[in-house]
Write an enzyme that holds these catalytic residues in place. Structure first.
Site, mmCIF file in Angstrom:
data_model
loop_
_atom_site.group_PDB
_atom_site.id
_atom_site.type_symbol
_atom_site.label_atom_id
_atom_site.label_comp_id
_atom_site.label_asym_id
_atom_site.label_seq_id
_atom_site.Cartn_x
_atom_site.Cartn_y
_atom_site.Cartn_z
ATOM 1 N N GLY A 11 0.724 -0.960 -0.567
ATOM 2 C CA GLY A 11 -0.037 -0.437 -0.297
ATOM 3 C C GLY A 11 0.311 1.070 -0.160
ATOM 4 O O GLY A 11 2.488 1.433 -0.441
ATOM 5 N N ASP A 31 0.722 -8.565 1.437
ATOM 6 C CA ASP A 31 -0.704 -7.752 0.804
ATOM 7 C C ASP A 31 -1.728 -8.834 0.301
ATOM 8 O O ASP A 31 -1.363 -9.425 -0.746
ATOM 9 C CB ASP A 31 0.057 -6.512 -0.241
ATOM 10 C CG ASP A 31 -1.138 -5.267 -0.347
ATOM 11 O OD1 ASP A 31 -0.635 -4.037 0.794
ATOM 12 O OD2 ASP A 31 -2.099 -5.840 -0.507
ATOM 13 N N THR A 35 -6.757 -3.365 -2.203
ATOM 14 C CA THR A 35 -6.551 -1.454 -2.409
ATOM 15 C C THR A 35 -5.039 -1.785 -2.871
ATOM 16 O O THR A 35 -4.529 -0.242 -2.587
ATOM 17 C CB THR A 35 -7.300 -1.102 -1.418
ATOM 18 O OG1 THR A 35 -6.463 -1.030 0.083
ATOM 19 C CG2 THR A 35 -8.231 -0.611 -1.511
ATOM 20 N N ASP A 56 -3.604 -12.908 2.186
ATOM 21 C CA ASP A 56 -4.784 -12.428 2.941
ATOM 22 C C ASP A 56 -4.471 -12.959 4.659
ATOM 23 O O ASP A 56 -4.557 -13.379 5.171
ATOM 24 C CB ASP A 56 -6.548 -12.716 2.816
ATOM 25 C CG ASP A 56 -7.838 -11.847 3.987
ATOM 26 O OD1 ASP A 56 -7.138 -11.287 4.812
ATOM 27 O OD2 ASP A 56 -8.867 -11.507 3.111
ATOM 28 N N SER A 79 -4.615 -2.364 5.882
ATOM 29 C CA SER A 79 -6.321 -2.167 5.831
ATOM 30 C C SER A 79 -6.812 -0.963 4.283
ATOM 31 O O SER A 79 -6.198 -0.122 4.035
ATOM 32 C CB SER A 79 -7.200 -1.145 7.158
ATOM 33 O OG SER A 79 -7.993 -1.036 6.285
ATOM 34 N N ALA A 118 -1.882 -0.255 13.088
ATOM 35 C CA ALA A 118 -1.863 1.156 12.339
ATOM 36 C C ALA A 118 -3.251 1.819 12.777
ATOM 37 O O ALA A 118 -3.817 1.050 12.234
ATOM 38 C CB ALA A 118 -1.552 1.486 11.207
ATOM 39 N N TYR A 149 -14.695 1.487 8.949
ATOM 40 C CA TYR A 149 -12.889 1.660 9.261
ATOM 41 C C TYR A 149 -12.743 2.255 10.478
ATOM 42 O O TYR A 149 -12.318 1.896 11.458
ATOM 43 C CB TYR A 149 -12.638 2.762 8.478
ATOM 44 C CG TYR A 149 -11.294 3.159 8.674
ATOM 45 C CD1 TYR A 149 -10.688 2.240 7.526
ATOM 46 C CD2 TYR A 149 -10.883 4.544 8.798
ATOM 47 C CE1 TYR A 149 -9.558 2.728 7.706
ATOM 48 C CE2 TYR A 149 -9.330 5.089 8.803
ATOM 49 C CZ TYR A 149 -8.367 3.661 8.436
ATOM 50 O OH TYR A 149 -7.043 3.999 7.925
ATOM 51 N N LYS A 153 -10.899 -0.456 13.304
ATOM 52 C CA LYS A 153 -9.501 0.393 14.108
ATOM 53 C C LYS A 153 -9.986 0.152 15.522
ATOM 54 O O LYS A 153 -9.244 0.183 16.607
ATOM 55 C CB LYS A 153 -9.382 2.000 13.784
ATOM 56 C CG LYS A 153 -8.489 1.740 12.278
ATOM 57 C CD LYS A 153 -7.381 1.000 11.894
ATOM 58 C CE LYS A 153 -7.210 1.017 10.374
ATOM 59 N NZ LYS A 153 -6.063 0.013 10.010
ATOM 60 N N ARG A 190 -9.002 10.483 -1.707
ATOM 61 C CA ARG A 190 -9.227 11.281 -1.387
ATOM 62 C C ARG A 190 -8.625 12.741 -1.532
ATOM 63 O O ARG A 190 -7.831 12.915 -3.083
ATOM 64 C CB ARG A 190 -7.610 10.937 -0.461
ATOM 65 C CG ARG A 190 -8.725 9.498 0.698
ATOM 66 C CD ARG A 190 -6.994 9.785 0.908
ATOM 67 N NE ARG A 190 -6.276 8.166 1.499
ATOM 68 C CZ ARG A 190 -5.381 7.556 1.776
ATOM 69 N NH1 ARG A 190 -5.192 8.127 3.078
ATOM 70 N NH2 ARG A 190 -4.735 6.803 1.253
HETATM 71 N N1 UDP Z 1 -12.592 16.687 -0.068
HETATM 72 C C1 UDP Z 1 -12.972 17.054 -0.509
HETATM 73 N N2 UDP Z 1 -12.709 16.955 -1.531
HETATM 74 C C2 UDP Z 1 -12.898 15.958 -1.889
HETATM 75 C C3 UDP Z 1 -11.816 14.850 -1.692
HETATM 76 C C4 UDP Z 1 -12.365 15.217 0.043
HETATM 77 O O1 UDP Z 1 -13.940 18.172 -0.083
HETATM 78 O O2 UDP Z 1 -12.292 15.982 -3.526
HETATM 79 C C5 UDP Z 1 -13.056 16.347 1.974
HETATM 80 C C6 UDP Z 1 -13.450 16.140 3.113
HETATM 81 O O3 UDP Z 1 -14.786 15.646 2.570
HETATM 82 C C7 UDP Z 1 -12.528 16.055 4.507
HETATM 83 C C8 UDP Z 1 -11.525 16.299 3.698
HETATM 84 O O4 UDP Z 1 -11.444 16.767 2.182
HETATM 85 O O5 UDP Z 1 -13.257 17.069 4.442
HETATM 86 C C9 UDP Z 1 -10.408 15.087 3.945
HETATM 87 O O6 UDP Z 1 -10.536 13.940 2.641
HETATM 88 P P1 UDP Z 1 -9.936 12.362 2.319
HETATM 89 O O7 UDP Z 1 -10.994 11.438 2.040
HETATM 90 O O8 UDP Z 1 -9.025 12.697 1.772
HETATM 91 O O9 UDP Z 1 -9.879 12.384 4.024
HETATM 92 P P2 UDP Z 1 -10.395 11.632 5.496
HETATM 93 O O10 UDP Z 1 -9.620 12.996 6.111
HETATM 94 O O11 UDP Z 1 -11.481 12.339 5.379
HETATM 95 O O12 UDP Z 1 -10.404 10.226 6.013
#
Ligand code: UDP
Length: 316
Positions: A11, A31, A35, A56, A79, A118, A149, A153, A190
């Site tokens: 990962g 792994d 993902t 796995d 994960s 983690a 998730y 965790k 993300r």
């Molecule tokens: N976010 C956003 N636009 C995107 C992807 C994420 O505004 O295209 C926002 C999301 O709603 C959150 C923050 O960015 O408030 C971080 O999101 P991410 O999925 O990176 O990680 P998280 O901290 O939520 O696990």
């Protein structure tokens, strides 16, 4: 030279950890590639101190295989870890944090190996205390879309602590805050890969909500240094690792647009359910007990990440 299992080693975080550990140890990367990506470790495959096993961690085959090989240390990095991934694989996420975590703890027990697990800032949920200290117990919706998730965790922290109390296993628990860098999947959903790829393609940057939510972004090399310092320390209670430089998502979007010199616009979308409104680590414990601190500022780290994504933009 120690023999170390890195579960989830193909990962994003796991592969960077393998890069560092293999300099002085024998590393076995495990792994299941749901993902993870073999591409992340392909440069290590010819290293005689590196083994890759596609398995796995939840399976009996995995436990049976590694119960017969002497192991000194285990890093459990396995994960799905992006909100898009764990919504796509909710059951696998729950099993990784429960069955998989237990299998690895049982291996640590029989080999008398030290295990680092983690965990995540997500165990604080949508936090009512800010910044988050390790003493805070969190505010998690147990049946929400992120619960697969968050609760996995939380369970993992609980069972890891139980193995310490009941069996005296040598444990380390890290709570990882948002981390970014090369080898994040461009399509993992993300905010870092989304914004960088949107900016590079000249598409609008998608902000969920009004852009006022906050995150604090840590560059991957800082995080990996913290993981290794924690493993080598005698701290057997949870430790936050992350960068306390907090930004609103709107500020973050603007930083990326300026570093890419992008003319993208911003597109506001509905806020995600249970999305934590604020997140920032209190890292005093890591500073004091591990002598750890971050070294890479946001602009430097994001520039390195942009270079990586430029080289991948036609690949993913
Ligand atoms: N976010 C956003 N636009 C995107 C992807 C994420 O505004 O295209 C926002 C999301 O709603 C959150 C923050 O960015 O408030 C971080 O999101 P991410 O999925 O990176 O990680 P998280 O901290 O939520 O696990």
């Amino acid at each position: 030279m120690k023999t170390i299992i890195v579960a989830g080693g193909a990962g994003f975080l796991g592969s960077h950890l393998c890069d560092e550990l293999v300099k002085e140890n024998k590393v076995i990367c495990v792994d299941n590639l749901i993902t993870g990506f073999k591409d992340n470790i392909k440069h290590l495959l010819s290293n005689r101190y590196f083994d890759y096993v596609q398995m796995d961690i939840c399976s009996k085959e995995f436990f049976d295989k590694f119960s017969k090989i002497k192991i000194d240390r285990i890093y459990n990095m396995a994960s799905p870890a992006s909100p898009v991934d764990y919504v796509e694989y909710p059951i696998e996420t729950l099993m990784a944090g429960s069955m998989g975590a237990k299998n690895l703890l049982d291996l640590a027990l029989i080999h008398k190996a030290r295990i680092l697990v983690a965990s995540t800032s997500e165990i604080y949920g949508d936090p009512l205390e800010h910044p988050q200290k390790e003493e805070y117990w969190g505010n998690v919706n147990p049946i929400g879309v992120r619960s697969c998730y968050d609760e996995a965790k939380r369970f993992m922290e609980a069972i890891t602590s139980a193995y310490k109390r009941k069996h005296n296993v040598s444990i380390r628990i890290v709570r990882i805050f948002n981390t970014y860098g090369p080898r994040m999947r461009l399509t993992d959903g993300r905010v870092v890969p989304n914004f960088i790829s949107q900016a590079l393609k000249g598409e609008p940057l998608t902000i969920y909500g009004d852009g006022s939510y906050t995150r604090s972004f840590c560059y991957v090399s800082d995080l990996v240094a913290g993981l290794m310092a924690l493993m080598d320390s005698d701290v057997d209670t949870p430790v936050n690792l992350g960068n306390p430089e907090e930004r609103t998502i709107l500020e973050f979007a603007k930083t990326i647009m300026s570093l890419v010199s992008s003319k993208s616009s911003i597109k506001y979308m509905p806020a995600l359910p249970d999305d934590p409104k604020k997140r920032c680590p209190d890292i005093s414990k890591a500073k004091k007990l591990l002598g750890w601190n971050t070294r890479i500022d946001l602009k430097t780290g994001i520039s390195k990440t942009i270079d990586y994504f430029k080289s991948r933009i036609n690949v993913d």
